[in-house]
Motif scaffolding. Structure first.
Motif, PDB file in Angstrom:
ATOM      1  N   THR A 105       6.786 -19.593 -28.373  1.00 31.75           N
ATOM      2  CA  THR A 105       5.814 -19.717 -29.448  1.00 31.75           C
ATOM      3  C   THR A 105       5.580 -21.187 -29.779  1.00 31.75           C
ATOM      4  OG1 THR A 105       5.330 -18.963 -31.705  1.00 31.75           O
ATOM      5  CG2 THR A 105       7.623 -19.467 -31.211  1.00 31.75           C
ATOM      6  N   GLY A 106       4.814 -21.452 -30.822  1.00 33.98           N
ATOM      7  CA  GLY A 106       4.521 -22.809 -31.213  1.00 33.98           C
ATOM      8  C   GLY A 106       4.199 -22.874 -32.686  1.00 33.98           C
ATOM      9  N   GLY A 107       3.217 -23.730 -33.041  1.00 34.60           N
ATOM     10  CA  GLY A 107       2.112 -24.331 -32.333  1.00 34.60           C
ATOM     11  C   GLY A 107       1.481 -23.431 -31.291  1.00 34.60           C
ATOM     12  N   GLU A 108       0.787 -24.056 -30.375  1.00 38.02           N
ATOM     13  CA  GLU A 108       0.220 -23.351 -29.226  1.00 38.02           C
ATOM     14  C   GLU A 108       1.008 -23.767 -27.997  1.00 38.02           C
ATOM     15  OE1 GLU A 108      -1.329 -21.407 -26.285  1.00 38.02           O
ATOM     16  OE2 GLU A 108      -1.802 -20.915 -28.376  1.00 38.02           O
ATOM     17  N   PRO A 109       1.782 -22.842 -27.409  1.00 38.68           N
ATOM     18  CA  PRO A 109       2.641 -23.197 -26.273  1.00 38.68           C
ATOM     19  C   PRO A 109       1.903 -23.859 -25.117  1.00 38.68           C
ATOM     20  CG  PRO A 109       3.172 -20.999 -27.073  1.00 38.68           C
ATOM     21  CD  PRO A 109       1.941 -21.425 -27.802  1.00 38.68           C
ATOM     22  N   LEU A 110       0.672 -23.436 -24.852  1.00 43.03           N
ATOM     23  CA  LEU A 110      -0.029 -23.908 -23.659  1.00 43.03           C
ATOM     24  C   LEU A 110      -0.479 -25.369 -23.743  1.00 43.03           C
ATOM     25  CD1 LEU A 110      -2.113 -20.724 -22.782  1.00 43.03           C
ATOM     26  CD2 LEU A 110      -0.097 -21.616 -21.587  1.00 43.03           C
ATOM     27  N   VAL A 111      -0.351 -25.998 -24.904  1.00 43.66           N
ATOM     28  CA  VAL A 111      -0.693 -27.425 -24.970  1.00 43.66           C
ATOM     29  C   VAL A 111       0.456 -28.279 -24.448  1.00 43.66           C
ATOM     30  CG1 VAL A 111      -2.218 -27.051 -26.956  1.00 43.66           C
ATOM     31  CG2 VAL A 111       0.130 -27.836 -27.339  1.00 43.66           C
ATOM     32  N   ARG A 112       1.628 -27.691 -24.272  1.00 49.25           N
ATOM     33  CA  ARG A 112       2.776 -28.442 -23.762  1.00 49.25           C
ATOM     34  C   ARG A 112       2.663 -28.576 -22.252  1.00 49.25           C
ATOM     35  NH1 ARG A 112       8.909 -29.119 -25.605  1.00 49.25           N
ATOM     36  NH2 ARG A 112       9.663 -30.011 -23.646  1.00 49.25           N
ATOM     37  N   LYS A 113       2.643 -29.814 -21.746  1.00 52.21           N
ATOM     38  CA  LYS A 113       2.347 -30.081 -20.336  1.00 52.21           C
ATOM     39  C   LYS A 113       3.416 -29.549 -19.384  1.00 52.21           C
ATOM     40  CE  LYS A 113      -1.383 -32.292 -21.479  1.00 52.21           C
ATOM     41  NZ  LYS A 113      -2.706 -31.639 -21.304  1.00 52.21           N
ATOM     42  N   ASP A 114       4.682 -29.600 -19.784  1.00 51.25           N
ATOM     43  CA  ASP A 114       5.757 -29.170 -18.881  1.00 51.25           C
ATOM     44  C   ASP A 114       6.219 -27.740 -19.157  1.00 51.25           C
ATOM     45  OD1 ASP A 114       6.976 -29.568 -21.306  1.00 51.25           O
ATOM     46  OD2 ASP A 114       8.517 -30.960 -20.587  1.00 51.25           O
ATOM     47  N   LEU A 115       5.372 -26.964 -19.841  1.00 46.31           N
ATOM     48  CA  LEU A 115       5.740 -25.610 -20.258  1.00 46.31           C
ATOM     49  C   LEU A 115       6.219 -24.749 -19.096  1.00 46.31           C
ATOM     50  CD1 LEU A 115       5.719 -23.511 -22.651  1.00 46.31           C
ATOM     51  CD2 LEU A 115       3.493 -22.781 -21.750  1.00 46.31           C
TER      52      LEU A 115
END
Length: 355
Positions: A80-90
């Motif tokens: 979860t986040g925030g929006e998880p997909l904005v994290r580059k190394d997800l």
């Protein structure tokens, strides 16, 4: 009387679970950065980083520690986040988490979902995905503060469903004063799309929702929502529908709007790694509940030696709770509703429904 006995028996089982405190659910709050600016955001996230994301090496250190001390395959990881997909190394991180044996699922607003993202989700072992959908068209876009949000959420659902690779593709809806009259329309939409599940939440006063208090329900609206959920659950609609783990409701509604009686598993079977490296339970809890930090103590050590204020909640029995006959079934309600300054729960659903 039968349901009251069932509720009593459930509470006895939960007392045992509390003593054992087996970790079965683990939130990873990937970031507090988000590509939306929602009116009800409990974490008050935005596109600018207020907290630096915990580096990949430290995130994996926590998961490795958990895998070494517990059965990874028995612990569901909620991303979860925030929006998880904005994290580059997800996906680099989640691929390794998957290789350690953890099943995982993600909550997303859908804004960044395309065919390539879906492929990465498959390749890194994602089992479940929850897409936020908070109304039809303009109502959703209004709450999410973005005119493209509804279109992107629907697109994300279609792409995840088309892939056919996930155990569950579900929708999460934050029901509020502006969209409660659209529930039937949302229901028909989800049936047509073929989603597997629909989880409905009510908005609680935290973050921006504390400022936008007009989004929060009163008794009549809460009863209207529960009547809708109960009717759909009884209709064998083909979509799994459930109200969130949001406070004790009383015997009239318990097991009617969700499968089991109320139980807040925060710190009992639910732990979390927050975006800044702190340990807590569900990320909806205030930072007053933090139990340690990755740089100070391993998660397994914290899980076994701390979390005491979550597992023994008698200290919360103050104010109206002190004389309440429902205490043994409620134990102070969901921990994310607790107000440390006022020393009381911010919302008592049982009281709201029965006053």
């Amino acid at each position: 009387m039968k349901k009251q006995f069932q509720n009593w028996a459930w509470c006895q089982g939960m007392k045992f679970n509390t003593k054992v405190h087996d970790l079965t659910y683990f939130f990873w709050e990937t970031t507090l950065c988000c590509n939306l600016n929602c009116l009800h955001c409990g974490s008050d996230c935005d596109k600018d980083k207020r907290v630096e994301d915990l580096p990949k090496e430290k995130v994996l250190k926590v998961f490795k520690n958990i895998a070494e001390n517990y059965e990874a395959k028995d612990i569901m990881v909620a991303v979860t986040g925030g929006e998880p997909l904005v994290r580059k190394d997800l996906f680099e991180i989640l691929s390794e988490v998957n290789n350690m044996g953890f099943p995982w699922g993600m909550v997303t607003n859908g804004m960044l979902v395309d065919e390539k993202i879906v492929e990465k989700c498959v390749e890194s072992g994602m089992r479940t995905v929850s897409v936020s959908l908070d109304g039809t068209g303009e109502t959703h876009n209004w709450l999410r503060n973005n005119e493209m949000s509804y279109e992107r959420a629907i697109n994300a659902l279609k792409l995840f469903l088309k892939a056919g690779k996930f155990d569950i593709v579900e929708v999460i809806t934050c029901v509020n004063t502006q969209n409660i009259n659209q529930l039937e329309d949302i229901y028909k939409l989800l049936k047509n799309l073929g989603v597997h599940g629909w989880r409905l939440f009510t908005i609680f006063p935290k973050g921006r929702a504390e400022v936008n208090g007009n989004l929060i329900f009163n008794k009549n609206l809460l009863t209207e929502l529960f009547s809708f959920i109960k009717e759909k659950r009884n209709s064998n609609s083909g979509i799994y529908i459930s109200y969130s783990e949001e406070g004790y409701l009383g015997c009239n509604w318990e097991k009617e709007v969700r499968d089991d009686f109320f139980f807040c598993g925060a710190g009992i079977n639910i732990g979390s790694l927050l975006a800044d490296g702190s340990y807590s339970a569900c990320p909806s809890l205030s930072r007053d509940w933090i139990q340690g930090h990755v740089d100070e103590i391993s998660f397994s050590e914290a899980w076994e030696s701390r979390y005491r204020n979550m597992r023994n909640r008698r200290w919360m029995r103050t104010g109206d709770c002190k004389s309440c006959r429902q205490w043994s079934k409620c134990n102070g309600s969901s921990l994310h509703l607790w107000d440390f300054k006022e020393k009381k729960t911010k919302v008592c659903h049982f009281k709201m429904l029965n006053d």
